[in-house]
Design an enzyme around this catalytic site. Sequence first.
Site, PDB file in Angstrom:
ATOM      1  CG  HIS A  14      -1.835  -1.144   1.309  1.00 30.89           C
ATOM      2  ND1 HIS A  14      -3.150  -1.052   0.911  1.00 30.89           N
ATOM      3  CD2 HIS A  14      -1.636  -2.421   1.711  1.00 30.89           C
ATOM      4  CE1 HIS A  14      -3.732  -2.239   1.093  1.00 30.89           C
ATOM      5  NE2 HIS A  14      -2.843  -3.085   1.572  1.00 30.89           N
ATOM      6  CG  HIS A 192      -6.910  -6.494   1.458  1.00 29.73           C
ATOM      7  ND1 HIS A 192      -6.635  -5.757   0.339  1.00 29.73           N
ATOM      8  CD2 HIS A 192      -5.879  -6.275   2.318  1.00 29.73           C
ATOM      9  CE1 HIS A 192      -5.481  -5.117   0.524  1.00 29.73           C
ATOM     10  NE2 HIS A 192      -5.008  -5.410   1.712  1.00 29.73           N
ATOM     11  CD  GLU A 195      -5.449  -8.369   6.780  1.00 34.81           C
ATOM     12  OE1 GLU A 195      -6.306  -7.744   6.109  1.00 34.81           O
ATOM     13  OE2 GLU A 195      -4.446  -7.813   7.256  1.00 34.81           O
ATOM     14  CG  ASP A 273      -0.431  -5.459   4.160  1.00 33.86           C
ATOM     15  OD1 ASP A 273      -1.000  -4.843   3.256  1.00 33.86           O
ATOM     16  OD2 ASP A 273      -1.043  -6.011   5.097  1.00 33.86           O
ATOM     17  CG  ASP A 274       0.051  -1.442   5.166  1.00 35.34           C
ATOM     18  OD1 ASP A 274      -0.310  -0.661   4.279  1.00 35.34           O
ATOM     19  OD2 ASP A 274      -0.617  -2.433   5.524  1.00 35.34           O
TER      20      ASP A 274
END
Length: 328
Positions: A14, A192, A195, A273-274
């Site tokens: 992201h 997504h 998760e 991801d982040d």
Amino acid sequence: MSYQSFPKAELHLHLEGAAPPHFIRELAGEKGVSLDGVFDENGAYAYRDFGEFLKVYEAATAALQSPEDFARLTTAVLEECAANGVVYAETFVSPEFCGQRDIVAWKEYLAAMQEAADKADRELGITLRGIATAIRHDGPEKAKQSALCAAETAGDWIVGFGMGGDEMAGTQKDFAYSFDMAREAGLHLTTHAGEWGGPQSVRDAIVDLGVSRIGHGVQSIQDPTVIDLIKAHDVTLEVCPGSNISLNVYDDWKKHPIQRLRDAGVKVTVSTDDPPFFHTTMTREFDMLAATFGWADADFDEMNANALAAAYCSQATKDVIAKRLDRS
Ligand code: ADE
Ligand code: ZN
């Protein structure tokens, strides 16, 4: 031994979530934007659970106000990725944070990001492509506006449409209109799922949205029929182990199902991801997989091959990336 210089391809990143804390603090300082509650006493992003993570994530984006800010962000993120051996990345970027779903503004943001990405390609040997992204907890109406932005800019750089945010908000099917619009514009699709929402969320993503990739998807391991569905539809999982452990989807690396998913015949890839939120990098992901599961060069070559096969860029771009990933 570290995998820092090993070439890597990353499919689940992201852009806003990759913003280094110092970068956000500097931008906020320039603009006089308050970031109360965003950072802890050590200057790291502050959150205790997934709900707080989403709030802090959005609060930090208050510092990102213009196409120029997103160009600077793109440069900062690509420098960090390249320093970790990444030669190809796909990034989620949201029309929500880039002009609040206004198509004219979105195009200006995209042009700025693309210029920064082209420069990084020339100077650092890293190629970036974008996946325009809806935010699930903002609901289906805003998702349609984001999908329209995605459809209007589908092409060489915006290659996909995706959805992140709170997986427990609504159902995947609520967003089918948006995914249909994006598909008709020629975009590749990911969402997504699995998760937080269990294997059923992955089933819904495949059946109701027709995605070719799933963000995370790790909870599929709980249902063999969903594993079969993933394989039957040739879906690739964008697995982000460090993210899952930081957010307590799993208690520790040993309990992470990435190896069990591989053993079950699922195509998996590895992403961050982040990264600053989860105190990770692609190097750390590779190093932890090596330390936990004994993965070696051949396993990481397989991750890169899976990522290249499932990448949303053109075949011509894949040919360039394949050369960069070839270590022989
Ligand atoms: N947005 C950024 N990171 C996310 C994650 N891990 N899950 C859902 N939405 C996100
Ligand atoms: Zn994500």
